[in-house]
Enzyme design. Structure first.
Site, mmCIF file in Angstrom:
data_model
loop_
_atom_site.group_PDB
_atom_site.id
_atom_site.type_symbol
_atom_site.label_atom_id
_atom_site.label_comp_id
_atom_site.label_asym_id
_atom_site.label_seq_id
_atom_site.Cartn_x
_atom_site.Cartn_y
_atom_site.Cartn_z
ATOM 1 N N LYS A 68 0.774 -0.727 0.123
ATOM 2 C CA LYS A 68 -0.211 -0.181 -0.251
ATOM 3 C C LYS A 68 0.695 1.378 0.026
ATOM 4 O O LYS A 68 0.765 2.389 -0.936
ATOM 5 C CB LYS A 68 -0.878 -0.166 1.619
ATOM 6 C CG LYS A 68 -1.625 1.299 1.177
ATOM 7 C CD LYS A 68 -2.298 0.963 2.409
ATOM 8 C CE LYS A 68 -1.075 1.708 4.406
ATOM 9 N NZ LYS A 68 -1.398 2.933 4.536
ATOM 10 N N ASN A 69 2.063 1.303 0.683
ATOM 11 C CA ASN A 69 2.481 2.439 1.139
ATOM 12 C C ASN A 69 3.441 2.658 -0.163
ATOM 13 O O ASN A 69 4.593 3.785 -0.240
ATOM 14 C CB ASN A 69 2.874 2.223 2.270
ATOM 15 C CG ASN A 69 2.479 2.895 3.658
ATOM 16 O OD1 ASN A 69 1.295 2.708 3.234
ATOM 17 N ND2 ASN A 69 2.651 2.361 4.785
ATOM 18 N N CYS A 102 -5.469 13.311 12.974
ATOM 19 C CA CYS A 102 -5.452 11.830 12.882
ATOM 20 C C CYS A 102 -5.707 11.044 13.980
ATOM 21 O O CYS A 102 -4.724 11.445 15.202
ATOM 22 C CB CYS A 102 -4.471 11.554 12.146
ATOM 23 S SG CYS A 102 -3.781 9.879 12.153
ATOM 24 N N ARG A 152 0.325 14.667 13.595
ATOM 25 C CA ARG A 152 0.720 14.569 12.129
ATOM 26 C C ARG A 152 0.401 15.650 11.383
ATOM 27 O O ARG A 152 0.131 15.429 10.151
ATOM 28 C CB ARG A 152 0.284 13.024 11.474
ATOM 29 C CG ARG A 152 -0.101 11.936 12.535
ATOM 30 C CD ARG A 152 -0.787 10.718 11.392
ATOM 31 N NE ARG A 152 0.210 10.441 10.688
ATOM 32 C CZ ARG A 152 0.017 8.492 9.860
ATOM 33 N NH1 ARG A 152 -1.213 8.394 10.350
ATOM 34 N NH2 ARG A 152 0.864 8.275 8.592
ATOM 35 N N ASP A 193 4.951 0.330 12.268
ATOM 36 C CA ASP A 193 3.262 0.047 11.586
ATOM 37 C C ASP A 193 2.903 -0.980 11.665
ATOM 38 O O ASP A 193 2.776 -1.913 11.857
ATOM 39 C CB ASP A 193 3.006 -0.152 10.314
ATOM 40 C CG ASP A 193 2.685 1.654 9.866
ATOM 41 O OD1 ASP A 193 2.631 2.024 10.487
ATOM 42 O OD2 ASP A 193 2.804 1.912 8.448
ATOM 43 N N ARG A 200 -8.855 -0.891 4.458
ATOM 44 C CA ARG A 200 -7.924 0.568 3.512
ATOM 45 C C ARG A 200 -6.659 -0.284 3.920
ATOM 46 O O ARG A 200 -5.652 0.446 2.502
ATOM 47 C CB ARG A 200 -7.638 1.504 4.782
ATOM 48 C CG ARG A 200 -9.284 3.085 4.793
ATOM 49 C CD ARG A 200 -8.440 4.045 5.743
ATOM 50 N NE ARG A 200 -7.452 4.308 5.150
ATOM 51 C CZ ARG A 200 -6.288 4.585 6.873
ATOM 52 N NH1 ARG A 200 -6.769 4.852 7.122
ATOM 53 N NH2 ARG A 200 -5.281 5.286 5.767
HETATM 54 C C1 UD1 Z 1 3.968 6.973 6.461
HETATM 55 C C2 UD1 Z 1 2.785 5.678 6.560
HETATM 56 C C3 UD1 Z 1 2.891 5.060 7.495
HETATM 57 C C4 UD1 Z 1 4.338 5.306 8.758
HETATM 58 C C5 UD1 Z 1 5.511 6.415 9.548
HETATM 59 C C6 UD1 Z 1 5.940 5.827 9.772
HETATM 60 C C7 UD1 Z 1 2.597 5.949 4.299
HETATM 61 C C8 UD1 Z 1 1.518 6.552 3.110
HETATM 62 N N1 UD1 Z 1 2.222 5.940 5.677
HETATM 63 O O1 UD1 Z 1 3.021 8.345 7.801
HETATM 64 O O2 UD1 Z 1 1.632 3.844 7.255
HETATM 65 O O3 UD1 Z 1 3.227 4.750 10.223
HETATM 66 O O4 UD1 Z 1 5.270 6.547 7.277
HETATM 67 O O5 UD1 Z 1 6.661 4.484 9.389
HETATM 68 O O6 UD1 Z 1 3.647 6.019 3.442
HETATM 69 N N2 UD1 Z 1 6.349 14.182 10.825
HETATM 70 C C9 UD1 Z 1 6.060 15.660 10.865
HETATM 71 N N3 UD1 Z 1 6.301 17.429 10.185
HETATM 72 C C10 UD1 Z 1 5.952 16.611 9.024
HETATM 73 C C11 UD1 Z 1 6.206 15.552 8.406
HETATM 74 C C12 UD1 Z 1 6.062 14.294 9.216
HETATM 75 O O7 UD1 Z 1 6.473 16.204 12.381
HETATM 76 O O8 UD1 Z 1 5.871 17.438 7.406
HETATM 77 C C13 UD1 Z 1 6.678 13.775 12.066
HETATM 78 C C14 UD1 Z 1 5.257 13.069 12.532
HETATM 79 O O9 UD1 Z 1 4.159 13.366 13.350
HETATM 80 C C15 UD1 Z 1 5.780 11.372 12.890
HETATM 81 C C16 UD1 Z 1 6.796 11.343 12.394
HETATM 82 O O10 UD1 Z 1 7.581 12.891 11.461
HETATM 83 O O11 UD1 Z 1 5.823 11.588 14.250
HETATM 84 C C17 UD1 Z 1 7.049 10.399 11.094
HETATM 85 O O12 UD1 Z 1 5.896 10.439 10.171
HETATM 86 P P1 UD1 Z 1 5.987 10.340 9.041
HETATM 87 O O13 UD1 Z 1 7.336 9.754 8.262
HETATM 88 O O14 UD1 Z 1 5.765 11.661 8.131
HETATM 89 O O15 UD1 Z 1 4.646 9.719 8.541
HETATM 90 P P2 UD1 Z 1 3.462 8.862 7.392
HETATM 91 O O16 UD1 Z 1 4.543 9.424 5.754
HETATM 92 O O17 UD1 Z 1 2.658 10.358 7.260
#
Ligand code: UD1
Length: 421
Positions: free
Chosen positions: A22-23, A117, A122, A308, A400
């Site tokens: 999925k990711n 979320c 996030r 995950d 999902r």
């Molecule tokens: C992706 C995955 C999700 C997985 C996560 C961590 C997808 C579609 N989803 O989510 O399944 O659980 O990686 O491996 O690929 N953060 C910030 N600012 C930002 C972006 C992130 O502070 O602009 C923080 C988030 O709050 C979190 C951390 O960074 O604490 C990691 O999040 P992130 O890797 O961005 O998660 P996703 O990409 O949303």
């Protein structure tokens, strides 16, 4: 809302095929927006998040054709809108992944802010700061990100925190930028790597793939010739079915997967007493009829243990021998499954971002509620070993991210059925 009813107690035995990730599929579908010619993407999983992404692209005017094998042909030449509306983004945060490609190729994007979320706040500040540094003019009004630029400019980006979709958005944006972009402290998740390979197949010039420093030399056009690309297998789906085998004391073989992207998970399963064997594209787990031993771990960015898979290992610890300590370091509020598992009799104590679980002989069935994707998976796993019939409500979360979960578990000998609303 559909529900799942699981009758626990049977060790799982058998073989199943793992679906595409999925990711990886979500960013790759978004990256198709960068291509001049139509692209064909294979090994796409049957999931609600994929349908949502297709709907999102379709509303922009992109043409999508799906064949009976779930190969999707995407032709973005008919695009007529650069908007990702709230009603789609709120059901799937990954919609933010259209921001980078839209801005890079068309110079404009209007994407709803994903908002809060269930598993934590996030934010997307790292995505926006990176694009701003590349020259985009970004404003946030009425819950929408509005971004504009003539052409993005390559620059040095040092990400404040490792972010998966943040790295992917900036990587896609950089492919068509003017000059060289370096992304430091980039996420190294296999799904980021898969996206980078897809982009290079379309003609992008990315080096450092798989490392924490990605170097992107911008090009003028991508995907001048049509390409076909198969998505990598889903490591989280793989890990979830391995835990299903381990928690029930069974023996399962998972085909069409990639063992080397699951090292941290396989190490923990071995520690739990599983006998693991692997081939090029398969993994077999055999508990030889034994109960698992409790394991302790900390989640962290790849190649460390994935967040995950955290909920599934808590479920495993619930019925394991001994005490397992699991610390979540990525998301601040990712323990909603703990309350539900406690309702099934689990002995779990939460201390800030750590769950201390003392294994018990047997969980007891209860009606439980799925709260997010991976939390839901942990409840299904708990149901497989609980005494009685566990009813898991709100399983749209599971749909999902898990392709035909009840069919795959049935194939492994589980007693599970879907009850339509
Ligand atoms: C992706 C995955 C999700 C997985 C996560 C961590 C997808 C579609 N989803 O989510 O399944 O659980 O990686 O491996 O690929 N953060 C910030 N600012 C930002 C972006 C992130 O502070 O602009 C923080 C988030 O709050 C979190 C951390 O960074 O604490 C990691 O999040 P992130 O890797 O961005 O998660 P996703 O990409 O949303």
């Amino acid at each position: 809302m559909d529900k799942l009813i699981i009758t626990g107690g049977m060790p799982l035995h058998g073989e199943i095929r793992i679906s595409g990730a999925k990711n990886a599929a979500l960013p790759i579908l978004a990256a198709a927006l960068l291509s001049e010619a139509p692209v064909i993407i294979g090994n796409i999983p049957h999931l609600h998040d994929i349908t949502t992404t297709m709907e999102l692209l379709g509303r922009m005017g992109v043409q999508l054709l799906v064949d009976e094998k779930m190969n999707i042909e995407i032709d973005s030449s008919t695009i007529s809108s650069y908007d990702a509306p709230y009603e789609l983004v709120k059901t799937m945060r990954a919609s933010i992944l259209v921001l980078g490609p839209l801005l890079a190729r068309y110079g404009e994007a209007h994407v709803s802010l994903p908002g809060g979320c269930a598993i934590g706040s996030r934010p997307v500040d790292i995505h926006l700061n990176g694009l701003t540094k590349m020259g985009a003019d970004i404003s946030v009004e009425n819950g929408y990100i509005h971004a504009k630029v003539n052409r993005l400019k390559g620059c040095r980006l040092v990400l404040e925190q490792v972010t998966v979709t943040g790295t992917e958005n900036l990587l896609m944006a950089a492919t068509l930028a003017d000059g060289i972009t370096t992304i430091e402290n980039a996420a190294r998740e296999p799904e980021v790597t898969d996206l980078a390979h897809f982009l290079n197949k379309m003609g992008a010039k990315i080096t450092g793939i798989g490392s924490s420093v990605l170097v992107v030399e911008g090009v003028d056009k991508l995907g001048v010739d049509s390409i076909h690309y198969d998505i990598l297998p889903d490591r989280i789906e793989t890990g979830t079915y391995l835990v299903a085998g381990a928690i029930t004391g069974g023996k399962v073989k998972l085909k069409n997967t990639r063992p080397h992207i699951l090292d941290a998970v396989l190490d923990k399963l071995t520690e739990a007493g599983a006998d693991i064997s692997t081939g090029e594209d398969w993994i077999q787990l055999d508990m030889h009829g034994n109960k698992p031993k409790a394991v302790s771990l900390r989640t962290a960015p790849y190649p460390a243990f994935p967040t995950d898979m955290q909920a599934q290992f808590i479920a495993l610890n619930c019925v394991a021998e001994g005490v397992g300590i699991i610390t979540e370091t990525i998301f601040e509020n990712r323990f909603m499954h703990v309350q539900e598992l406690q309702r099934m009799g689990a002995d779990i104590r939460l201390e800030s971002n750590t769950a201390i679980c003392t294994g018990i002989d047997r969980l007891t069935a209860a009606p439980v509620m799925a709260t997010d994707l991976r939390a839901s998976a942990s409840l299904v796993l708990a149901g497989l070993i609980a005494q009685g019939n566990t009813l898991v409500d709100r399983i749209y979360h599971i749909d999902r991210g898990y392709d035909h979960i009840e069919e795959k578990l049935t194939q492994l000998g589980a007693t599970i059925r879907r009850v339509p609303k």
